[in-house]
Design a protein around this motif. Structure first.
Motif, PDB file in Angstrom:
ATOM      1  N   LEU A   1       0.900  -1.149   0.022  1.00 20.03           N
ATOM      2  CA  LEU A   1      -0.085   0.011  -0.070  1.00 20.03           C
ATOM      3  C   LEU A   1       0.801   1.236  -0.076  1.00 20.03           C
ATOM      4  CD1 LEU A   1      -2.740   1.313   0.143  1.00 20.03           C
ATOM      5  CD2 LEU A   1      -2.696   1.212   2.573  1.00 20.03           C
ATOM      6  N   LYS A   2       1.901   1.333   0.761  1.00 17.40           N
ATOM      7  CA  LYS A   2       2.735   2.384   0.740  1.00 17.40           C
ATOM      8  C   LYS A   2       3.468   2.650  -0.239  1.00 17.40           C
ATOM      9  CE  LYS A   2       6.675  -0.045   3.179  1.00 17.40           C
ATOM     10  NZ  LYS A   2       7.482   0.227   4.409  1.00 17.40           N
ATOM     11  N   GLU A   3       3.743   1.781  -1.327  1.00 15.53           N
ATOM     12  CA  GLU A   3       4.202   1.683  -2.516  1.00 15.53           C
ATOM     13  C   GLU A   3       3.534   2.472  -3.697  1.00 15.53           C
ATOM     14  OE1 GLU A   3       7.619  -1.946  -1.977  1.00 15.53           O
ATOM     15  OE2 GLU A   3       5.868  -2.139  -3.165  1.00 15.53           O
ATOM     16  N   LYS A   4       2.063   2.642  -3.404  1.00 20.50           N
ATOM     17  CA  LYS A   4       1.144   3.144  -4.225  1.00 20.50           C
ATOM     18  C   LYS A   4       1.279   4.821  -4.154  1.00 20.50           C
ATOM     19  CE  LYS A   4      -2.039  -0.745  -3.732  1.00 20.50           C
ATOM     20  NZ  LYS A   4      -2.291  -1.076  -5.285  1.00 20.50           N
ATOM     21  N   SER A   5       0.842   5.419  -5.237  1.00 17.23           N
ATOM     22  CA  SER A   5       0.749   6.881  -5.311  1.00 17.23           C
ATOM     23  C   SER A   5      -0.237   7.171  -4.353  1.00 17.23           C
ATOM     24  CB  SER A   5       0.784   7.415  -6.422  1.00 17.23           C
ATOM     25  OG  SER A   5      -0.586   6.959  -7.061  1.00 17.23           O
ATOM     26  N   LYS A   6      -0.098   8.385  -3.909  1.00 16.99           N
ATOM     27  CA  LYS A   6      -1.000   9.236  -2.832  1.00 16.99           C
ATOM     28  C   LYS A   6      -2.426   9.394  -3.464  1.00 16.99           C
ATOM     29  CE  LYS A   6       2.318  10.243   0.189  1.00 16.99           C
ATOM     30  NZ  LYS A   6       2.573   9.577   1.469  1.00 16.99           N
ATOM     31  N   GLU A   7      -2.185   9.874  -4.678  1.00 17.87           N
ATOM     32  CA  GLU A   7      -4.012   9.894  -5.342  1.00 17.87           C
ATOM     33  C   GLU A   7      -4.520   8.599  -5.328  1.00 17.87           C
ATOM     34  OE1 GLU A   7      -3.615  10.554  -9.782  1.00 17.87           O
ATOM     35  OE2 GLU A   7      -1.585   9.844  -9.684  1.00 17.87           O
ATOM     36  N   GLU A   8      -3.627   7.252  -5.649  1.00 16.76           N
ATOM     37  CA  GLU A   8      -4.404   6.040  -5.580  1.00 16.76           C
ATOM     38  C   GLU A   8      -4.874   5.509  -4.222  1.00 16.76           C
ATOM     39  OE1 GLU A   8      -3.227   1.423  -6.993  1.00 16.76           O
ATOM     40  OE2 GLU A   8      -1.940   3.244  -7.804  1.00 16.76           O
ATOM     41  N   ILE A   9      -3.842   5.835  -3.133  1.00 17.96           N
ATOM     42  CA  ILE A   9      -4.438   5.582  -1.788  1.00 17.96           C
ATOM     43  C   ILE A   9      -5.694   6.524  -1.344  1.00 17.96           C
ATOM     44  CG2 ILE A   9      -3.670   5.836   0.757  1.00 17.96           C
ATOM     45  CD1 ILE A   9      -0.783   5.557  -0.313  1.00 17.96           C
ATOM     46  N   GLU A  10      -5.789   7.899  -1.859  1.00 21.61           N
ATOM     47  CA  GLU A  10      -6.802   8.474  -1.448  1.00 21.61           C
ATOM     48  C   GLU A  10      -8.187   7.988  -2.112  1.00 21.61           C
ATOM     49  OE1 GLU A  10      -8.227  12.910  -2.836  1.00 21.61           O
ATOM     50  OE2 GLU A  10      -6.488  12.963  -1.715  1.00 21.61           O
ATOM     51  N   GLU A  11      -8.137   7.428  -3.571  1.00 19.48           N
ATOM     52  CA  GLU A  11      -9.301   6.670  -4.043  1.00 19.48           C
ATOM     53  C   GLU A  11      -9.755   5.703  -3.352  1.00 19.48           C
ATOM     54  OE1 GLU A  11      -9.236   6.095  -8.431  1.00 19.48           O
ATOM     55  OE2 GLU A  11      -7.334   7.191  -8.491  1.00 19.48           O
ATOM     56  N   LEU A  12      -8.522   4.753  -2.631  1.00 19.95           N
ATOM     57  CA  LEU A  12      -9.079   3.606  -1.799  1.00 19.95           C
ATOM     58  C   LEU A  12      -9.659   4.048  -0.684  1.00 19.95           C
ATOM     59  CD1 LEU A  12      -5.708   1.711  -2.308  1.00 19.95           C
ATOM     60  CD2 LEU A  12      -7.779   0.822  -2.945  1.00 19.95           C
ATOM     61  N   ILE A  13      -9.208   5.246  -0.001  1.00 18.78           N
ATOM     62  CA  ILE A  13     -10.083   5.618   1.093  1.00 18.78           C
ATOM     63  C   ILE A  13     -11.230   6.006   1.022  1.00 18.78           C
ATOM     64  CG2 ILE A  13      -9.839   7.417   2.797  1.00 18.78           C
ATOM     65  CD1 ILE A  13      -6.740   7.325   2.470  1.00 18.78           C
ATOM     66  N   ILE A  14     -11.713   6.885  -0.050  1.00 20.02           N
ATOM     67  CA  ILE A  14     -13.006   7.171  -0.402  1.00 20.02           C
ATOM     68  C   ILE A  14     -13.861   5.937  -0.767  1.00 20.02           C
ATOM     69  CG2 ILE A  14     -14.541   8.539  -1.937  1.00 20.02           C
ATOM     70  CD1 ILE A  14     -12.800  10.332   0.000  1.00 20.02           C
ATOM     71  N   HIS A  15     -13.358   5.017  -1.512  1.00 17.98           N
ATOM     72  CA  HIS A  15     -13.736   3.692  -1.903  1.00 17.98           C
ATOM     73  C   HIS A  15     -14.345   3.002  -0.519  1.00 17.98           C
ATOM     74  CE1 HIS A  15     -14.966   0.098  -3.847  1.00 17.98           C
ATOM     75  NE2 HIS A  15     -14.340  -0.643  -3.069  1.00 17.98           N
ATOM     76  N   PHE A  16     -13.521   2.864   0.424  1.00 14.91           N
ATOM     77  CA  PHE A  16     -14.005   2.125   1.415  1.00 14.91           C
ATOM     78  C   PHE A  16     -14.926   2.873   2.342  1.00 14.91           C
ATOM     79  CE2 PHE A  16      -9.563   0.023   1.299  1.00 14.91           C
ATOM     80  CZ  PHE A  16     -10.063  -1.083   0.944  1.00 14.91           C
ATOM     81  N   MET A  17     -14.784   4.142   2.415  1.00 20.67           N
ATOM     82  CA  MET A  17     -15.899   4.908   3.486  1.00 20.67           C
ATOM     83  C   MET A  17     -17.170   4.890   2.569  1.00 20.67           C
ATOM     84  SD  MET A  17     -13.737   8.370   4.654  1.00 20.67           S
ATOM     85  CE  MET A  17     -12.520   8.331   5.943  1.00 20.67           C
ATOM     86  N   ILE A  18     -17.250   5.098   1.296  1.00 19.24           N
ATOM     87  CA  ILE A  18     -18.705   4.849   0.614  1.00 19.24           C
ATOM     88  C   ILE A  18     -19.066   3.572   0.872  1.00 19.24           C
ATOM     89  CG2 ILE A  18     -19.660   4.419  -1.662  1.00 19.24           C
ATOM     90  CD1 ILE A  18     -17.620   6.750  -2.728  1.00 19.24           C
TER      91      ILE A  18
END
Length: 900
Positions: free
Chosen positions: A275-292
């Motif tokens: 996860l930490k090797e992914k770009s910040k924009e991708e991590i942000e998308e994942l966070i929003i996805h989990f919250m939705i």
């Protein structure tokens, strides 16, 4: 036929939902018998309705035994094609049609990162899994929580959906634990008393999770089974007729647990990133996805503060996606208790787990905003940054000499620097360390070469490196797309700026060895352009300036402002701590002055009178004349800088400046640079294409006017208060839709095409072009801004086919509305609709509209007419026009009527 609410309509809706998950290995639910059973009606009645739906071209029929029925539009959406036939002989014929007409390699968009960090693993997995005739054995490995199970499942589903796997294939997902190898072996291979899975089925897909726990004996059996599948010897070979595909999932590298014979028989090893090797924009998308997803479970809308989102993006999680999802679930559960009776659940910083709260980055200049996860839109800031990148690249492909290209590229870099300073704010503490390191590296090399870069360059470049980390996937994709042009420019730079190129290469080596960071080709290009710009004039300059101030970045800010206003590198800057001694300042000054032209004089501007002593102490350490001016200010430095550019005598400069340095009361109006704004409701990419087309019409002469792309929604919300109007004298706004900014002229794209308001363009550009040049520009505008050419520029779709379809749709719409649009309105509609179709094809439709519910009630006839007019287009491009887009189309037509 209106079938709403009828059994026939219910069958169609059921088939739509059923076909959503269609694949060729699960077709038994698509028979008339199965549908009849599900709908609780007789088989004959179900068959009657289904055949009627086939005649209405809503359902497809496969005339095999048994007969299958498939929802036509949903199948077209799944496979990105248009079915010309309604009847097929059998499933094999459907597969063949899909293979010949389908666009793309399947739908992986439900996997976040499919076009970023997971793009290469997905490509490798798909190619290996679908390799004929039975795929290649695969090991997919990565730490727990990196998404191995999800990815393997989606790969299987896409292959099954596209007919790459036999329809009789059975998929078995088996989990290994430290103690169950024997039980799994018995289940797969059986024994003398009980048959195993490989005995029972001819077509099998094995997804074996926890492969690191496989025993040696099981691995040897599996190796033997794989070898049989590869063997050409058909004599007495049990299982040879079997078709078996294998995906092994492991939390560790296979070299750590797998026996040699098995490892040699598995040709494809694919690793997944942490996860930490992914770009910040991708991590942000994942966070929003989990919250939705959590919001759906709670039947709530989740809003999250920007500081919480920042903390989650920068967090470290023990089990990657599992750890991230767990943290979000805990936060949502905590926030839900406080919002039991509300529709919204708001997540604040105090909901963060303690370990994330402790590492929360502190920012001093950020306003807290609350983000609605259901309306979340990825930041378009990176689009603006990439737009500046593109403008720098395009500077080298204009019809001008190379020195002009360098100057043009530097101008766009300066605009980028301003954007990064004022729009893309970054907390200083995030880049302070790298800024200091870069400054030291640059200084170490430049002082040996007697060359200079402004101290602010280190700050800007540190920001760019931070942005590269934050948006790595997008920037890397842009660089790959522009690789040929960037390499071409670097070749030219090496030829024309060989000294600067060698110095930059040395800088890059030091950055790499000290910061363990690679500098990409485009950033190398930027460094060479800046180094050339700030040292060309200095080779002949007779007087140099240095500004010394106490405090962080005070001298740098004054020097950068003056250099920018004078468009020359006049002043170097030295920022000093408050407790620095005269001797320490002297040491730094001596080193800076010795790097300048050997016969040049130096004017030193200081912020405190006590530093005047510098002049005397410097005289014994350097071989040049030094003048010292105290009480430095931006205005005073500007006067000195202007005098340096126009005078060769230092004494005369000091006398002249001193005579005019008394404080006076006056109001000075800042001179704003002229600009033309390009905007579009379809987004920044469409506005960029418009700008490019307009620039091509001015190819005969470069004019000092900035062509600025601006966000349409920001223009609407901010109006005249938008910063673009504070910083620029806007000549006019042009685009596909009017943002209605008070006091600003808008020239619609259809006006340019039809020739309306050309006088506005001519009048606003007349200070820069003579009569002959204006006539040439208008001629080029008319040539470039034909309807076909504009549509070709603004969309990725085939413009001729698109316009033909839109023309038919407009005729149907006018008949249905019983009105005729005039020529100008029609041109505007053609452009608007073409952009609308592209938005729907690329899944970037406008989904929000104020009071949409009221629009639906009051304009039902208009909505019906649009759907009728666009029926053919909807089928051709596999799109559904949402009511929000129809509302904007209505607004466009209504605004055009009111303008007459």
């Amino acid at each position: 036929m209106n079938v709403t609410g009828s059994t026939k309509s219910m069958i169609l809706n059921y088939m739509n939902d059923l076909t959503q998950n269609f694949d060729f290995t699960q077709v038994s639910h698509f028979t008339a018998s199965s549908i009849a059973k599900e709908m609780h009606i007789s088989r004959s009645l179900a068959s009657q309705y289904l055949n009627e739906l086939v005649k209405e071209k809503l359902v497809m029929k496969i005339n095999s035994r048994p007969v299958y029925f498939l929802h036509r539009q949903k199948m077209e959406e799944l496979f990105h094609l248009v079915f010309q036939n309604d009847d097929f002989y059998d499933l094999e014929e459907v597969k063949q049609y899909i293979n010949e007409h389908s666009v793309g390699d399947g739908d992986y968009s439900q996997i976040i990162g499919y076009d970023k960090s997971l793009a290469e693993p997905i490509k490798q997995l798909r190619e290996a899994f679908e390799y004929p005739p039975s795929g290649l054995p695969i090991i997919l490995y990565g730490a727990k929580g990196t998404g191995k199970r999800t990815l393997s499942q989606v790969i299987y589903e896409n292959a099954a959906r596209r007919g790459k796997i036999n329809e009789n294939a059975k998929v078995f997902k088996i989990e290994f634990t430290p103690t169950n190898s024997e039980q799994v072996s018995l289940k797969i291979f059986g024994d003398g008393h009980k048959s195993g899975l490989i005995d029972q089925y001819d077509y099998i897909v094995f997804i074996l999770a926890g492969a690191q726990y496989m025993s040696e004996s099981f691995q040897e059996k599996l190796c033997h089974l794989i070898e049989i599948g590869k063997s050409a010897n058909t004599k007495k070979m049990k299982y040879l007729h079997k078709t078996i595909r294998y995906i092994l999932l492991s939390d560790i590298h296979p070299h750590h647990f797998m026996v040699d014979c098995l490892l040699k028989n598995i040709p494809v090893l694919i690793s997944l990133p942490l996860l930490k090797e992914k770009s910040k924009e991708e991590i942000e998308e994942l966070i929003i996805h989990f919250m939705i997803n959590e919001g759906k479970k709670m039947n709530k809308i989740i809003k999250v503060s920007s500081s919480v989102l920042r903390a989650l993006v920068n967090g470290d999680y023990s089990q990657n996606l599992i750890g991230l999802q767990s943290a979000i679930q805990i936060m949502c559960a905590s926030a839900l208790k406080e919002n039991t009776g509300n529709k919204e659940v708001i997540i604040h910083t105090y909901h963060l787990p303690e370990y994330l709260l402790r590492t929360l980055p502190i920012v001093t200049d950020e306003d807290i905003v609350y983000i609605d996860t259901t309306a979340y839109k990825k930041s378009d800031q990176i689009d603006y940054i990439l737009d500046y990148f593109s403008m720098i690249v395009k500077s080298f492909f204009k019809d001008q000499d190379f020195q002009e290209s360098l100057k043009d590229a530097q101008h766009h870099f300066d605009l980028l620097s301003d954007f990064l300073s004022y729009k893309q704010r970054v907390a200083p503490e995030r880049i302070k360390g790298i800024e200091i390191s870069l400054s030291n590296i640059f200084d170490t090399i430049l002082k040996k070469r007697y060359m200079n870069l402004p101290s602010g360059f280190s700050y800007t470049f540190a920001k760019l490196m931070y942005m590269n980390e934050l948006y790595h996937s997008s920037i890397n994709k842009w660089q790959q797309k522009n690789r040929f042009d960037i390499d071409n420019i670097l070749t030219q730079l090496k030829e024309h700026c060989i000294n600067e190129t060698l110095i930059v290469e040395e800088m890059i080596r030091l950055v790499n060895s000290n910061l363990e960071t690679d500098i990409d080709s485009f950033f190398k290009l930027i460094m060479i352009v800046n180094l050339n710009h700030y040292n060309t004039v200095r080779k002949t300059q007779k007087i140099f300036g240095i500004i010394i101030c106490h405090g962080y970045s005070t001298a740098t800010s004054i020097a950068e402002a003056v250099n920018s206003l004078l468009e020359n590198y006049i002043f170097d800057a030295v920022d000093m701590p408050l407790d620095v001694t005269i001797d320490e300042i002297k040491e730094i000054l001596v080193e800076r002055i010795n790097r300048m032209h050997s016969n040049a004089d130096v004017i030193v501007m200081v912020d405190m009178g006590s530093l005047e002593l510098l002049g005397k102490s410097l005289s014994t350490a350097i071989n040049c004349n030094v003048g010292v001016i105290n009480n430095v200010s931006t205005r005073l430095a500007l006067n000195v800088g202007n005098a340096i550019l126009n005078e060769n005598n230092m004494k005369m400069i000091l006398e002249k400046v001193s005579a005019h340095s008394m404080a006076k009361y006056t109001i000075v109006k800042r001179q704003k640079k002229d600009a033309i704004i390009f905007t579009s409701e379809s987004g920044i990419q469409t506005a960029q294409r418009m700008r490019e087309l307009f620039e091509n019409s001015l190819s005969t002469k470069s004019i000092p006017v900035d062509f600025v792309v601006c966000d349409y929604n920001q223009l609407i919300s901010s109006g005249q208060d938008h910063e673009i109007f504070n910083n620029n004298n806007v000549l006019f706004i042009t685009g596909t839709a009017n943002p209605h900014v008070n006091g600003q002229k808008f020239v619609a794209l259809e006006d340019i095409i039809s020739g309306h308001h050309i006088d506005i363009i001519m009048k606003r550009l007349s200070p820069y072009l003579n009569v002959e040049e204006l006539d040439h520009m208008i001629s080029d505008l008319r040539k470039n801004f034909t309807l076909l050419n504009v549509v070709g520029y603004l969309t990725i779709l085939n413009p001729q086919v698109l316009l033909d379809n839109v023309s038919v749709a407009m005729d149907v719409l006018q008949d249905c509305l019983q009105e005729k649009f005039d020529g100008k309105t029609l041109i505007g509609l053609y452009i608007h609709v073409c952009c609308l179709i592209e938005r729907l094809v690329t899944k970037t439709a406008i989904t929000e509209f104020d009071d949409l519910e009221n629009f639906e009630k009051t304009h039902m006839h208009f909505i019906k007419c649009v759907h009728e007019a666009f029926h053919i287009i909807s089928k051709r491009y596999n799109i559904v026009i949402p009511t929000s887009e129809i509302a904007y189309l209505y607004e466009f037509i209504d605004a055009d009527h009111n303008a007459k």
